[in-house]
Design a protein around this motif. Structure first.
Motif, short mmCIF file in Angstrom:
data_model
loop_
_atom_site.label_atom_id
_atom_site.label_comp_id
_atom_site.label_asym_id
_atom_site.label_seq_id
_atom_site.Cartn_x
_atom_site.Cartn_y
_atom_site.Cartn_z
N LEU A 13 0.83 -1.20 0.00
CA LEU A 13 0.00 0.00 0.00
C LEU A 13 0.87 1.25 0.00
N GLN A 14 1.96 1.21 0.72
CA GLN A 14 2.87 2.35 0.73
C GLN A 14 3.46 2.60 -0.65
N ARG A 15 3.83 1.51 -1.35
CA ARG A 15 4.34 1.66 -2.71
C ARG A 15 3.26 2.19 -3.66
N ALA A 16 2.05 1.71 -3.48
CA ALA A 16 0.94 2.17 -4.33
C ALA A 16 0.70 3.66 -4.15
N LEU A 17 0.68 4.10 -2.90
CA LEU A 17 0.46 5.52 -2.64
C LEU A 17 1.63 6.35 -3.17
N ALA A 18 2.85 5.88 -2.95
CA ALA A 18 4.02 6.61 -3.44
C ALA A 18 4.00 6.69 -4.97
N GLY A 19 3.61 5.61 -5.62
CA GLY A 19 3.55 5.61 -7.08
C GLY A 19 2.51 6.59 -7.60
N GLY A 20 1.34 6.63 -6.95
CA GLY A 20 0.31 7.57 -7.37
C GLY A 20 0.73 9.01 -7.19
N LEU A 21 1.40 9.30 -6.08
CA LEU A 21 1.84 10.67 -5.82
C LEU A 21 2.94 11.08 -6.80
N LEU A 22 3.88 10.17 -7.07
CA LEU A 22 4.95 10.49 -8.02
C LEU A 22 4.40 10.69 -9.42
N ALA A 23 3.48 9.84 -9.83
CA ALA A 23 2.90 9.97 -11.16
C ALA A 23 2.13 11.28 -11.32
N SER A 24 1.57 11.78 -10.24
CA SER A 24 0.81 13.02 -10.30
C SER A 24 1.68 14.22 -10.67
N ILE A 25 2.97 14.13 -10.39
CA ILE A 25 3.87 15.24 -10.72
C ILE A 25 3.97 15.41 -12.24
N GLY A 26 4.38 14.35 -12.91
CA GLY A 26 4.46 14.42 -14.37
C GLY A 26 3.11 14.62 -15.01
N CYS A 27 2.08 14.01 -14.42
CA CYS A 27 0.72 14.14 -14.94
C CYS A 27 0.26 15.60 -14.91
N GLY A 28 0.52 16.29 -13.81
CA GLY A 28 0.08 17.68 -13.69
C GLY A 28 0.82 18.60 -14.65
N ILE A 29 2.11 18.36 -14.84
CA ILE A 29 2.90 19.21 -15.72
C ILE A 29 2.51 18.99 -17.18
N VAL A 30 2.60 17.75 -17.64
CA VAL A 30 2.34 17.46 -19.05
C VAL A 30 0.86 17.58 -19.36
#
Length: 270
Positions: A13-30
């Motif tokens: 669950l920690q990896r899932a949450l970290a992955g979602g938060l990290l992906a949101s960075i590139g997602c928000g920019i692009v």
């Protein structure tokens, strides 16, 4: 509360949450570039062409994400080149790449022995199966997106808002446009792990579309889109945990409801 307790106990669950938060960075920019430039259809073609690379990689025993990365960048460059050189046939080229990529992927999947359960996970998202190597890949893609955006922010701004003036000033707009499409391709590969191939465009565009309603600059739009993406991924993961629902669709439903509420709020303020 059940999700928070499980989050403290379980590494997946920690990896899932970290992955979602990290992906949101590139997602928000692009995603902000995609919304401002109105190239969601091109982004959709890139996303669906990825299936061809994933199917081929699976058939030859390679990591499907590696195939997705190659296919996404290749499709982005092909679509961008056709758009720049043959603008009158842009819609046909987009449709062809979209259909061709999916068809190739389906053919490779059909010829791969056994049941391709992992590819099914890539189609619909499998955030709870996020591995440490997946996190490293997403973080690396985030770094590439942040570096390129920082280096060429003004050029990308010109591509989105005034390409003709920038071309008169001597900037090679075609190069920056193709580079922007490559960033879209990288973001598609990143988001496949979060919400899957089918829903990737929704997560790329909805946070940015909401942010665009409440900001007046591209930088502010990106920042708010990143925060919204983090809220949607974390909220969707938490909501889907107890009833054992697929996290990807729940994230998109949450983002879709927020978009409708933002539209109603904006109309009411007007």
């Amino acid at each position: 509360m059940e999700f928070l307790q499980a989050l403290a106990e379980h590494d997946f669950l920690q990896r899932a949450l970290a992955g979602g938060l990290l992906a949101s960075i590139g997602c928000g920019i692009v995603g902000s570039y995609v919304v401002v430039q109105r190239i969601s259809l091109l982004a959709g073609a890139i996303a669906h062409a990825v299936l061809g690379g994933m199917g081929a990689a699976w058939y030859f025993g390679i990591d499907p994400l590696a195939g997705a990365l190659v296919a996404a960048v290749f499709a982005a460059l092909i679509i961008g080149w056709v758009k720049l050189r043959f603008a009158e046939r842009e819609d046909t080229a987009i449709s062809a790449i979209w259909a061709l990529g999916m068809a190739i992927g389906i053919l490779f999947i059909a010829k791969t022995p056994g049941y391709s359960v992992d590819l099914i996970g890539y189609l619909f998202g499998n955030l709870l199966m996020m591995s440490s190597s997946d996190l490293q890949l997403i973080a690396a893609l985030d770094i590439v997106i942040l570096v390129l955006t920082g280096l060429f922010f003004r050029q990308f701004l010109a591509v989105c808002f005034d390409p003709e003036f920038a071309r008169v000033r001597g900037l090679k707009m075609e190069r920056y446009y193709l580079l922007l499409l490559v960033l879209v391709a990288l973001t598609v590969v990143m988001l496949i792990q979060v919400v899957g191939l089918i829903l990737v465009i929704a997560l790329m565009t909805l946070p940015a579309a909401i942010a665009g309603r409440f900001t007046v600059s591209l930088g502010a739009m990106m920042g708010l889109a990143i925060l919204l993406g983090m809220a949607f991924t974390a909220g969707g993961l938490a909501i889907s945990y107890a009833p054992d629902l697929p996290s990807g669709p729940v994230i998109i439903v949450l983002a879709g409801i927020a978009y409708l509420l933002a539209a109603l709020l904006r109309r009411g303020r007007r």
